[in-house]
Enzyme design. Structure first.
Site, PDB file in Angstrom:
ATOM      1  N   GLU A  11       6.767 -10.726   2.948  1.00 32.56           N
ATOM      2  CA  GLU A  11       7.744 -10.358   3.643  1.00 32.56           C
ATOM      3  C   GLU A  11       7.905  -8.879   4.487  1.00 32.56           C
ATOM      4  O   GLU A  11       7.819  -8.555   3.232  1.00 32.56           O
ATOM      5  CB  GLU A  11       8.795 -11.193   2.407  1.00 32.56           C
ATOM      6  CG  GLU A  11       8.598 -12.123   2.355  1.00 32.56           C
ATOM      7  CD  GLU A  11       8.521 -12.404   0.449  1.00 32.56           C
ATOM      8  OE1 GLU A  11       9.053 -12.057   0.019  1.00 32.56           O
ATOM      9  OE2 GLU A  11       8.524 -13.393   0.668  1.00 32.56           O
ATOM     10  N   GLN A  20      -1.106 -23.294   2.514  1.00 38.18           N
ATOM     11  CA  GLN A  20      -0.523 -22.787   4.199  1.00 38.18           C
ATOM     12  C   GLN A  20      -1.371 -22.165   4.746  1.00 38.18           C
ATOM     13  O   GLN A  20      -2.908 -21.451   4.325  1.00 38.18           O
ATOM     14  CB  GLN A  20       0.904 -22.325   3.482  1.00 38.18           C
ATOM     15  CG  GLN A  20       0.345 -20.289   2.484  1.00 38.18           C
ATOM     16  CD  GLN A  20       1.665 -19.829   2.300  1.00 38.18           C
ATOM     17  OE1 GLN A  20       3.043 -20.631   2.167  1.00 38.18           O
ATOM     18  NE2 GLN A  20       1.303 -18.712   1.756  1.00 38.18           N
ATOM     19  N   TYR A  59      -0.740 -24.174 -10.264  1.00 39.42           N
ATOM     20  CA  TYR A  59      -0.301 -24.307  -8.950  1.00 39.42           C
ATOM     21  C   TYR A  59      -0.935 -24.650  -8.113  1.00 39.42           C
ATOM     22  O   TYR A  59      -1.918 -25.375  -7.881  1.00 39.42           O
ATOM     23  CB  TYR A  59      -0.357 -23.023  -7.857  1.00 39.42           C
ATOM     24  CG  TYR A  59       0.871 -23.422  -6.356  1.00 39.42           C
ATOM     25  CD1 TYR A  59       2.313 -22.995  -6.701  1.00 39.42           C
ATOM     26  CD2 TYR A  59      -0.039 -23.976  -5.696  1.00 39.42           C
ATOM     27  CE1 TYR A  59       2.907 -23.027  -6.020  1.00 39.42           C
ATOM     28  CE2 TYR A  59       1.276 -23.572  -4.661  1.00 39.42           C
ATOM     29  CZ  TYR A  59       2.852 -23.342  -5.003  1.00 39.42           C
ATOM     30  OH  TYR A  59       3.772 -23.502  -3.277  1.00 39.42           O
ATOM     31  N   ARG A  78       5.529   4.791   1.946  1.00 35.46           N
ATOM     32  CA  ARG A  78       5.347   6.335   2.553  1.00 35.46           C
ATOM     33  C   ARG A  78       5.714   5.952   3.903  1.00 35.46           C
ATOM     34  O   ARG A  78       7.146   6.828   4.570  1.00 35.46           O
ATOM     35  CB  ARG A  78       4.877   6.893   2.306  1.00 35.46           C
ATOM     36  CG  ARG A  78       4.697   7.763   0.796  1.00 35.46           C
ATOM     37  CD  ARG A  78       3.112   7.805   0.604  1.00 35.46           C
ATOM     38  NE  ARG A  78       2.594   7.575  -0.876  1.00 35.46           N
ATOM     39  CZ  ARG A  78       2.140   9.085  -1.865  1.00 35.46           C
ATOM     40  NH1 ARG A  78       2.101   9.757  -1.175  1.00 35.46           N
ATOM     41  NH2 ARG A  78       1.835   8.449  -2.879  1.00 35.46           N
ATOM     42  N   GLN A 138      -2.300  -4.757  -1.873  1.00 36.69           N
ATOM     43  CA  GLN A 138      -3.509  -4.661  -2.095  1.00 36.69           C
ATOM     44  C   GLN A 138      -2.739  -5.762  -3.404  1.00 36.69           C
ATOM     45  O   GLN A 138      -2.251  -6.323  -3.979  1.00 36.69           O
ATOM     46  CB  GLN A 138      -3.872  -3.420  -3.299  1.00 36.69           C
ATOM     47  CG  GLN A 138      -2.481  -2.849  -3.623  1.00 36.69           C
ATOM     48  CD  GLN A 138      -2.228  -1.558  -3.974  1.00 36.69           C
ATOM     49  OE1 GLN A 138      -3.235  -0.962  -3.663  1.00 36.69           O
ATOM     50  NE2 GLN A 138      -0.974  -1.271  -4.928  1.00 36.69           N
ATOM     51  N   LYS A 176       1.082  -1.446  -0.142  1.00 40.79           N
ATOM     52  CA  LYS A 176      -0.172   0.119   0.145  1.00 40.79           C
ATOM     53  C   LYS A 176       1.312   0.928  -0.061  1.00 40.79           C
ATOM     54  O   LYS A 176       2.225   1.210   0.820  1.00 40.79           O
ATOM     55  CB  LYS A 176      -1.040   0.309   1.119  1.00 40.79           C
ATOM     56  CG  LYS A 176      -2.003  -1.360   1.595  1.00 40.79           C
ATOM     57  CD  LYS A 176      -3.084  -1.273   0.163  1.00 40.79           C
ATOM     58  CE  LYS A 176      -3.885   0.233   0.413  1.00 40.79           C
ATOM     59  NZ  LYS A 176      -4.534   0.301  -0.921  1.00 40.79           N
ATOM     60  N   SER A 177       0.632   2.390  -0.746  1.00 40.59           N
ATOM     61  CA  SER A 177       0.858   3.164  -0.778  1.00 40.59           C
ATOM     62  C   SER A 177       2.100   4.455   0.608  1.00 40.59           C
ATOM     63  O   SER A 177       2.672   4.396   0.884  1.00 40.59           O
ATOM     64  CB  SER A 177       0.931   3.939  -1.853  1.00 40.59           C
ATOM     65  OG  SER A 177       2.011   5.353  -2.124  1.00 40.59           O
TER      66      SER A 177
END
EC number: 3.5.4.30
Length: 192
Positions: free
Chosen positions: A129, A174, A162, A106, A148, A101-102
């Site tokens: 991570e 998982q 997968y 920031r 997002q 997320k921006s």
């Protein structure tokens, strides 16, 4: 092709894209916001002199569950594993990309180091991570927006999505932040 809000809603309705729990208010123009779960995996730095991806190191990380109403504090320079609150399931013609997320970027929070891609056919919590590159601790609140999810339509359905036996999908289904399983299929190729 990146899916729009209309296409995301259609895929959810068709059952080829699922998020559980799902809140329609989290759908954005070309992504779906995902939230942070309450489980974290912290590194036990005192137990190893180094990390070796070719070896099983079961006690390299430990799970921490954050009590209700409390944050997890990520200190400057720290790296931890976390996961999405949502279980995300993709059909065989959809792939995903998890972006930060921006507003959090920031503040110095990196949501994923390198593993933001989600293969068609995947189902499970997405491991995050998290790194703090700021100079101050960052409070991470379970349930907060953490990233997002962008969804892409493939040119044709994946022949072996997968979870199929062909690829030995190590993270299918998982729950919570899952440690590396690189050692399970470790291989090196000749170099020149």
């Amino acid at each position: 092709m990146l899916l729009s809000d209309r296409d995301l809603a259609a895929e959810i309705k068709a059952g080829t894209l699922a998020l559980e729990p799902f809140d329609p208010a989290l759908v954005q123009p070309s992504s779906i916001d995902v939230r942070l779960d309450k489980l974290f995996r912290v590194f036990n730095n005192h137990l190893y002199t180094h990390i070796d991806p070719s070896r099983q190191q079961d006690d390299l990380t430990s799970t921490v569950e954050v009590p209700a109403g409390e944050p997890f504090v990520l200190h400057p320079g720290e790296f931890v594993l976390a996961s999405t609150l949502e279980v995300i399931s993709l059909g065989d013609q959809l792939a995903g990309r998890l972006e930060g997320k921006s507003s959090l970027g920031r503040l110095g929070l990196l949501t994923h180091s390198t593993a933001g891609f989600i293969d068609p056919g995947f189902s499970g919590h997405v491991t995050l991570e998290l790194s703090n590159v700021a100079n101050l601790p960052i409070m991470l609140w379970p349930g907060m927006k953490i990233g997002q999810l962008c969804i892409f339509r493939l040119s044709s359905p994946a022949e072996y999505p997968y979870g199929s036996a062909v690829y030995g999908s190590r993270y299918q289904g998982q729950r919570g932040p899952t440690p590396s399983r690189s050692w399970q299929s470790w291989h090196t190729w000749p170099t020149r």
